[in-house]
Write a protein that holds these residues in place. Structure first.
Motif, short mmCIF file in Angstrom:
data_model
loop_
_atom_site.label_atom_id
_atom_site.label_comp_id
_atom_site.label_asym_id
_atom_site.label_seq_id
_atom_site.Cartn_x
_atom_site.Cartn_y
_atom_site.Cartn_z
N GLU A 1 0.82 -1.21 0.00
CA GLU A 1 0.00 0.00 0.00
C GLU A 1 0.86 1.26 0.00
O GLU A 1 0.50 2.27 -0.62
CB GLU A 1 -0.93 0.00 1.22
CG GLU A 1 -1.92 1.16 1.25
CD GLU A 1 -2.77 1.25 -0.01
OE1 GLU A 1 -3.10 2.39 -0.41
OE2 GLU A 1 -3.11 0.20 -0.60
N ARG A 2 1.99 1.22 0.67
CA ARG A 2 2.89 2.38 0.68
C ARG A 2 3.38 2.70 -0.74
O ARG A 2 3.34 3.87 -1.16
CB ARG A 2 4.09 2.13 1.58
CG ARG A 2 3.79 2.16 3.06
CD ARG A 2 5.07 1.94 3.88
NE ARG A 2 6.10 2.91 3.57
CZ ARG A 2 6.18 4.12 4.12
NH1 ARG A 2 5.29 4.50 5.01
NH2 ARG A 2 7.16 4.94 3.78
N VAL A 3 3.85 1.70 -1.46
CA VAL A 3 4.38 1.98 -2.79
C VAL A 3 3.25 2.30 -3.78
O VAL A 3 3.47 3.03 -4.75
CB VAL A 3 5.27 0.82 -3.31
CG1 VAL A 3 6.48 0.64 -2.42
CG2 VAL A 3 4.50 -0.48 -3.41
N ARG A 4 2.07 1.77 -3.54
CA ARG A 4 0.94 2.14 -4.41
C ARG A 4 0.66 3.64 -4.31
O ARG A 4 0.28 4.29 -5.29
CB ARG A 4 -0.30 1.33 -4.03
CG ARG A 4 -1.51 1.60 -4.94
CD ARG A 4 -2.74 0.87 -4.40
NE ARG A 4 -2.57 -0.57 -4.50
CZ ARG A 4 -2.91 -1.28 -5.57
NH1 ARG A 4 -3.42 -0.68 -6.62
NH2 ARG A 4 -2.74 -2.58 -5.59
N ARG A 5 0.85 4.19 -3.11
CA ARG A 5 0.62 5.63 -2.90
C ARG A 5 1.81 6.48 -3.33
O ARG A 5 1.75 7.70 -3.29
CB ARG A 5 0.31 5.91 -1.42
CG ARG A 5 -0.98 5.31 -0.91
CD ARG A 5 -1.36 5.91 0.44
NE ARG A 5 -0.33 5.69 1.45
CZ ARG A 5 -0.35 4.70 2.35
NH1 ARG A 5 -1.36 3.84 2.34
NH2 ARG A 5 0.62 4.57 3.23
N GLY A 6 2.92 5.82 -3.70
CA GLY A 6 4.09 6.56 -4.10
C GLY A 6 4.98 6.97 -2.96
O GLY A 6 5.83 7.85 -3.10
N GLU A 7 4.83 6.33 -1.80
CA GLU A 7 5.69 6.61 -0.66
C GLU A 7 6.93 5.72 -0.74
O GLU A 7 6.89 4.64 -1.32
CB GLU A 7 4.95 6.34 0.65
CG GLU A 7 3.72 7.22 0.84
CD GLU A 7 2.95 6.84 2.09
OE1 GLU A 7 3.48 6.05 2.89
OE2 GLU A 7 1.82 7.32 2.26
N PRO A 8 8.06 6.14 -0.18
CA PRO A 8 9.23 5.27 -0.14
C PRO A 8 8.88 3.95 0.55
O PRO A 8 8.10 3.94 1.51
CB PRO A 8 10.25 6.08 0.68
CG PRO A 8 9.82 7.50 0.50
CD PRO A 8 8.33 7.46 0.43
N ALA B 1 2.20 -0.84 -8.35
CA ALA B 1 1.21 -1.84 -7.91
C ALA B 1 1.52 -3.15 -8.61
O ALA B 1 1.70 -3.18 -9.84
CB ALA B 1 -0.21 -1.39 -8.22
N THR B 2 1.59 -4.22 -7.85
CA THR B 2 1.94 -5.56 -8.35
C THR B 2 3.17 -5.50 -9.25
O THR B 2 3.24 -6.15 -10.29
CB THR B 2 0.76 -6.21 -9.11
OG1 THR B 2 0.39 -5.38 -10.23
CG2 THR B 2 -0.43 -6.38 -8.19
N GLY B 3 4.16 -4.71 -8.83
CA GLY B 3 5.43 -4.65 -9.52
C GLY B 3 5.47 -3.79 -10.76
O GLY B 3 6.50 -3.73 -11.44
N ARG B 4 4.38 -3.09 -11.07
CA ARG B 4 4.31 -2.30 -12.30
C ARG B 4 4.09 -0.83 -11.98
O ARG B 4 3.29 -0.49 -11.11
CB ARG B 4 3.16 -2.80 -13.18
CG ARG B 4 3.17 -2.28 -14.61
CD ARG B 4 2.11 -3.00 -15.42
NE ARG B 4 2.31 -2.82 -16.85
CZ ARG B 4 1.65 -3.49 -17.80
NH1 ARG B 4 0.74 -4.39 -17.44
NH2 ARG B 4 1.89 -3.27 -19.08
#
Length: 397
Positions: free
Chosen positions: A246-253, A333-336
């Protein structure tokens, strides 16, 4: 500069990159420079670019005293088990050899040393191809790709916290990235050195155990350590780091793995505890010429400060794509990439673990195959036993 066309460029040949390359081979993709007849018949192509001089990913750079018995969470590459090894063998000897054999076995044709300096949209077209630029400005090459799988990991970006007075310290400062062995901290002139070890992760505790046998140690962490009495468990680790998604989906480190897995009791942590050195202190507030200043105003002398403070994603070469958010990360999201669907980031965020990297490599290739022209999708998957090594590989096995 004329760019060489290719369907997929894989950047990095660590666990994630080799996993992706394996699944590309299984799906009928041919390494550029080999199988010209297959390519002429319509086989899609790929190339793996790796910045290191030799196979092994980050494992080849680990410290000499990291033994197979003390390596956590090793997960085999797809299609080939890790060979049996003496627990006393150095991980940096066993695992790079395993990676090298893997590259030969599946004829992955990794190109090295090749440093990618930029990935950009070819001709600025958001619907076109991606341009992968390598080498120096005076000796540059480029690849024109339909898709890019970025698997550069974190090893080349050690994180050094900034604290007041760091530049005044008269002793030695080093990061785990540059650690060699405990011998470099042995007594000098009959006096034991005092080493301040900073960090709450597995590396910090391993090195605390080692170094405390030859030097006086002082262990500090930013937060209290959440000790998990259970033994290290790969399945539990995978479940825990899923929260990073969820963090990377939001663009957070992505954050550190230890922040979501907690710290597990291990043989080396218990050995350090038994010797009375596994004593956590709060993070110091400043660095002075002879040591560190603690939050309560007290002073702790130090000859060495060892930063076991982790790493950050090595994705500076993706800057021309303009994907970094105001929070400092990339939306994935899911590596993409959510903002550049031709780009996959594996070994990033929730796929930082070795098992996660394998899964991410497989899923990226599945997504690429689904998006490819029908002629490519109709190719039958290749069984591992059908992937033939080159004659040179056979000679070296």
């Amino acid at each position: 500069m004329r760019a060489q066309p290719v369907d997929v460029v894989v950047i990095g040949a660590g666990q994630a990159g080799l996993s992706a390359a394996y699944h590309l081979r299984r799906r009928g993709y041919t390494p550029v420079g080999t199988g010209a007849a297959a390519a002429a018949a319509g086989s899609p192509t790929f190339v793996v670019l790796d910045a290191d001089d030799a196979p092994g990913g980050a494992w080849q750079h680990r410290w000499a005293s990291l033994r197979m018995a003390t390596v956590n969470g090793i997960y085999e590459l797809p299609g080939a088990p890790v060979p049996p090894a003496d627990p006393a063998d150095a991980a940096r000897d066993v695992l790079p050899a395993y990676f090298a054999d893997y590259e030969r076995r599946f004829d992955l044709q990794v190109r090295r040393p090749v440093r990618v300096r930029a990935v950009r949209r070819e001709d600025g077209d958001p619907a076109g191809r991606l341009l992968v630029e390598t080498g120096s400005e005076t000796d540059a090459e480029a690849w024109s790709a339909r898709f890019v799988i970025n698997a550069t990991g974190t090893w080349r970006r050690p994180f050094w916290p900034r604290l007041p007075g760091a530049e005044t310290f008269l002793g030695r400062q080093l990061h785990v990235h540059d650690y060699v062995s405990r011998d470099e901290f042995s007594a000098r002139g009959g006096a034991r050195q005092r080493v301040v070890i900073v960090g709450a992760g597995i590396s910090a505790v391993q090195l605390l155990d080692e170094i405390s046998q030859v030097a006086d140690t002082f262990w500090v962490t930013r937060r209290e350590v959440d000790w998990d009495a259970a033994e290290f468990d790969t399945a539990a680790r995978v479940a825990a780091i899923a929260g990073v998604e969820e963090r990377v989906r939001r663009g957070e480190p992505p954050g550190s793995v230890i922040s979501v897995t907690g710290q597990h009791r291990t043989a080396w942590s218990e050995a350090a505890r038994a010797r009375g050195v596994l004593v956590r202190h709060p993070m110091f507030t400043a660095i002075e010429p002879g040591g560190v200043r603690m939050p309560d105003g007290s002073f702790e002398p130090a000859d060495v400060i060892l930063w076991a403070t982790g790493f950050r994603a090595d994705i500076g070469h993706l800057a021309p794509l303009g994907l970094r958010t105001s929070a400092g990360g990339v939306r994935v999201a899911t590596g993409r990439s959510l903002d550049e669907p031709r780009l996959f980031l594996i070994g990033y965020g929730p796929s930082q673990s070795t098992v996660g990297a394998n899964r991410a490599g497989r899923d990226a290739v599945r997504a690429i195959v689904a998006a490819e022209p029908a002629a490519h999708r109709s190719a039958q998957p290749t069984r591992p036993s059908d992937i033939r090594p080159t004659d040179a590989a056979i000679a070296t096995n």
